[in-house]
Design a protein around this motif. Structure first.
Motif, PDB file in Angstrom:
ATOM      1  N   TRP A 121       0.641  -1.074  -0.087  1.00  0.00           N
ATOM      2  CA  TRP A 121       0.049  -0.515   0.159  1.00  0.00           C
ATOM      3  C   TRP A 121       0.903   1.305   0.116  1.00  0.00           C
ATOM      4  O   TRP A 121       0.485   2.443  -0.631  1.00  0.00           O
ATOM      5  CB  TRP A 121      -0.845  -0.201   1.445  1.00  0.00           C
ATOM      6  CG  TRP A 121      -2.126   0.900   1.667  1.00  0.00           C
ATOM      7  CD1 TRP A 121      -3.559   0.867   0.996  1.00  0.00           C
ATOM      8  CD2 TRP A 121      -1.371   2.526   2.142  1.00  0.00           C
ATOM      9  NE1 TRP A 121      -3.583   2.330   1.076  1.00  0.00           N
ATOM     10  CE2 TRP A 121      -2.885   2.875   2.020  1.00  0.00           C
ATOM     11  CE3 TRP A 121      -1.195   3.164   3.029  1.00  0.00           C
ATOM     12  CZ2 TRP A 121      -3.039   4.371   2.019  1.00  0.00           C
ATOM     13  CZ3 TRP A 121      -1.149   4.266   3.471  1.00  0.00           C
ATOM     14  CH2 TRP A 121      -2.684   4.368   2.879  1.00  0.00           C
ATOM     15  N   PHE A 122       1.699   0.992   1.093  1.00  0.00           N
ATOM     16  CA  PHE A 122       2.770   2.825   0.664  1.00  0.00           C
ATOM     17  C   PHE A 122       2.954   2.615  -0.364  1.00  0.00           C
ATOM     18  O   PHE A 122       3.998   3.735  -1.019  1.00  0.00           O
ATOM     19  CB  PHE A 122       4.033   2.261   2.179  1.00  0.00           C
ATOM     20  CG  PHE A 122       3.157   2.851   3.139  1.00  0.00           C
ATOM     21  CD1 PHE A 122       2.884   4.569   3.482  1.00  0.00           C
ATOM     22  CD2 PHE A 122       3.014   2.451   4.065  1.00  0.00           C
ATOM     23  CE1 PHE A 122       3.055   4.418   4.581  1.00  0.00           C
ATOM     24  CE2 PHE A 122       2.083   2.848   5.466  1.00  0.00           C
ATOM     25  CZ  PHE A 122       2.130   3.965   5.953  1.00  0.00           C
ATOM     26  N   ILE A 123       4.331   0.978  -0.984  1.00  0.00           N
ATOM     27  CA  ILE A 123       5.112   1.112  -2.249  1.00  0.00           C
ATOM     28  C   ILE A 123       4.137   1.659  -3.255  1.00  0.00           C
ATOM     29  O   ILE A 123       5.078   1.747  -4.480  1.00  0.00           O
ATOM     30  CB  ILE A 123       6.460   0.546  -2.524  1.00  0.00           C
ATOM     31  CG1 ILE A 123       5.893  -0.618  -2.633  1.00  0.00           C
ATOM     32  CG2 ILE A 123       6.903   0.878  -0.687  1.00  0.00           C
ATOM     33  CD1 ILE A 123       6.908  -1.609  -2.341  1.00  0.00           C
ATOM     34  N   CYS A 124       2.991   1.271  -3.554  1.00  0.00           N
ATOM     35  CA  CYS A 124       2.359   1.115  -4.791  1.00  0.00           C
ATOM     36  C   CYS A 124       1.084   2.070  -4.418  1.00  0.00           C
ATOM     37  O   CYS A 124      -0.041   1.405  -4.651  1.00  0.00           O
ATOM     38  CB  CYS A 124       1.995  -0.010  -5.715  1.00  0.00           C
ATOM     39  SG  CYS A 124       3.368  -1.393  -5.194  1.00  0.00           S
ATOM     40  N   GLY A 155       7.164  14.685  -6.076  1.00  0.00           N
ATOM     41  CA  GLY A 155       5.417  13.361  -6.197  1.00  0.00           C
ATOM     42  C   GLY A 155       6.616  12.308  -5.727  1.00  0.00           C
ATOM     43  O   GLY A 155       5.808  11.235  -6.791  1.00  0.00           O
ATOM     44  N   LEU A 156       8.210  12.226  -4.998  1.00  0.00           N
ATOM     45  CA  LEU A 156       8.459  11.010  -4.841  1.00  0.00           C
ATOM     46  C   LEU A 156       8.302  10.282  -3.372  1.00  0.00           C
ATOM     47  O   LEU A 156       8.438  11.208  -3.120  1.00  0.00           O
ATOM     48  CB  LEU A 156       9.732  10.795  -5.670  1.00  0.00           C
ATOM     49  CG  LEU A 156      10.714   9.559  -5.166  1.00  0.00           C
ATOM     50  CD1 LEU A 156      10.513   9.162  -6.263  1.00  0.00           C
ATOM     51  CD2 LEU A 156      12.589  10.477  -5.609  1.00  0.00           C
ATOM     52  N   PHE A 157       7.901   8.949  -3.676  1.00  0.00           N
ATOM     53  CA  PHE A 157       7.287   8.226  -2.379  1.00  0.00           C
ATOM     54  C   PHE A 157       6.743   9.297  -1.680  1.00  0.00           C
ATOM     55  O   PHE A 157       6.386   8.979  -0.303  1.00  0.00           O
ATOM     56  CB  PHE A 157       8.764   8.241  -1.368  1.00  0.00           C
ATOM     57  CG  PHE A 157      10.320   7.447  -2.116  1.00  0.00           C
ATOM     58  CD1 PHE A 157      10.130   6.194  -2.585  1.00  0.00           C
ATOM     59  CD2 PHE A 157      11.455   8.000  -2.544  1.00  0.00           C
ATOM     60  CE1 PHE A 157      10.530   5.468  -3.411  1.00  0.00           C
ATOM     61  CE2 PHE A 157      12.182   7.570  -2.797  1.00  0.00           C
ATOM     62  CZ  PHE A 157      11.931   6.036  -3.644  1.00  0.00           C
ATOM     63  N   ALA A 183       0.198  10.592  -4.474  1.00  0.00           N
ATOM     64  CA  ALA A 183       0.931  12.566  -5.002  1.00  0.00           C
ATOM     65  C   ALA A 183      -0.445  12.577  -7.007  1.00  0.00           C
ATOM     66  O   ALA A 183       0.626  13.501  -7.414  1.00  0.00           O
ATOM     67  CB  ALA A 183       1.735  11.962  -5.690  1.00  0.00           C
ATOM     68  N   GLY A 184      -0.929  11.594  -7.543  1.00  0.00           N
ATOM     69  CA  GLY A 184      -1.843  12.169  -8.699  1.00  0.00           C
ATOM     70  C   GLY A 184      -0.902  11.960  -9.497  1.00  0.00           C
ATOM     71  O   GLY A 184       0.032  11.844  -9.815  1.00  0.00           O
ATOM     72  N   ILE A 232       5.036   8.248 -12.641  1.00  0.00           N
ATOM     73  CA  ILE A 232       6.208   7.915 -14.106  1.00  0.00           C
ATOM     74  C   ILE A 232       6.744   7.074 -13.538  1.00  0.00           C
ATOM     75  O   ILE A 232       6.979   5.894 -14.527  1.00  0.00           O
ATOM     76  CB  ILE A 232       6.949   8.889 -13.929  1.00  0.00           C
ATOM     77  CG1 ILE A 232       7.140  10.173 -14.823  1.00  0.00           C
ATOM     78  CG2 ILE A 232       8.391   8.438 -14.898  1.00  0.00           C
ATOM     79  CD1 ILE A 232       8.007  11.391 -14.498  1.00  0.00           C
ATOM     80  N   ILE A 233       7.268   5.938 -12.499  1.00  0.00           N
ATOM     81  CA  ILE A 233       7.449   5.261 -11.921  1.00  0.00           C
ATOM     82  C   ILE A 233       6.116   4.599 -12.366  1.00  0.00           C
ATOM     83  O   ILE A 233       7.141   2.630 -12.488  1.00  0.00           O
ATOM     84  CB  ILE A 233       8.444   5.131 -10.306  1.00  0.00           C
ATOM     85  CG1 ILE A 233       9.512   6.002  -9.923  1.00  0.00           C
ATOM     86  CG2 ILE A 233       8.478   3.948 -10.127  1.00  0.00           C
ATOM     87  CD1 ILE A 233       9.745   6.298  -9.322  1.00  0.00           C
ATOM     88  N   SER A 234       5.228   4.450 -11.239  1.00  0.00           N
ATOM     89  CA  SER A 234       3.887   3.342 -12.324  1.00  0.00           C
ATOM     90  C   SER A 234       4.075   2.892 -12.592  1.00  0.00           C
ATOM     91  O   SER A 234       3.527   1.577 -13.381  1.00  0.00           O
ATOM     92  CB  SER A 234       2.896   4.604 -11.095  1.00  0.00           C
ATOM     93  OG  SER A 234       2.157   3.071 -10.976  1.00  0.00           O
TER      94      SER A 234
END
Length: 166
Positions: free
Chosen positions: A7-10, A77-79, A145-146, A153-155
């Motif tokens: 939940w936290f990392i995705c 918007g990172l982590f 983060a939206g 971008i990572i997702s």
């Protein structure tokens, strides 16, 4: 436990692009408050000493670095969820360590310059910025983060990579 970590990392990244405004507001405040802890002793080491924190110099510098890096993480918007959770905990500790004594009029820090100086109204007046930061971080923790974020971008690159790999 794996569900919580996931939940936290995705985090969700499909939220409105305007979440960027909240990230900029909260991130910038944490960023400059972190810098202020290095620039002005009364905001950093001096404040932590007066409040009775153990190892005030180390604690002040640790918190300041966390605010600077975390502020930048929110801005970009990172982590975002991890950072928002960290800031919620930090702000709760800040409120508990400074505002309870203000209520009773026993604060080691200077009282507010104008009334109300002690009691519930003083606390409510002095807590306004902390309250706004906590609720903004709570929103970012829940919503992510939206679309205008590095998390997005990572997702999306992970999804593209996993689709092309199969």
């Amino acid at each position: 436990m794996k569900k919580i970590i996931n939940w936290f990392i995705c985090p969700p990244v499909t939220g409105q692009s305007t979440i960027l405004i909240l990230r900029l507001m909260a991130g910038a405040v944490f960023f400059w408050e972190g810098i202020l802890k290095f620039v002005y002793v009364n905001q950093g080491v001096g404040r932590f000493t007066k409040l009775g924190f153990p190892f005030p110099e180390t604690t002040a510098h640790f918190i300041a670095v966390g605010e600077i890096i975390g502020g930048l993480f929110l801005i970009f918007g990172l982590f975002t969820r991890i950072t928002a959770f960290y800031f919620i905990i930090q702000m709760i500790v800040a409120v508990l360590s400074t505002k309870i004594d203000l209520y009773f009029g026993t604060s080691p820090l200077p009282l507010p310059p104008s009334p109300p100086q002690i009691g519930i109204w003083a606390v409510l007046h002095e807590i306004r910025a902390d309250y706004a930061q906590i609720l903004t971080c709570l929103f970012l923790l829940i919503e992510g983060a939206g679309r205008r974020s590095i998390d997005f971008i990572i997702s999306t690159s992970r999804k593209v990579y996993s689709i092309s790999k199969t």
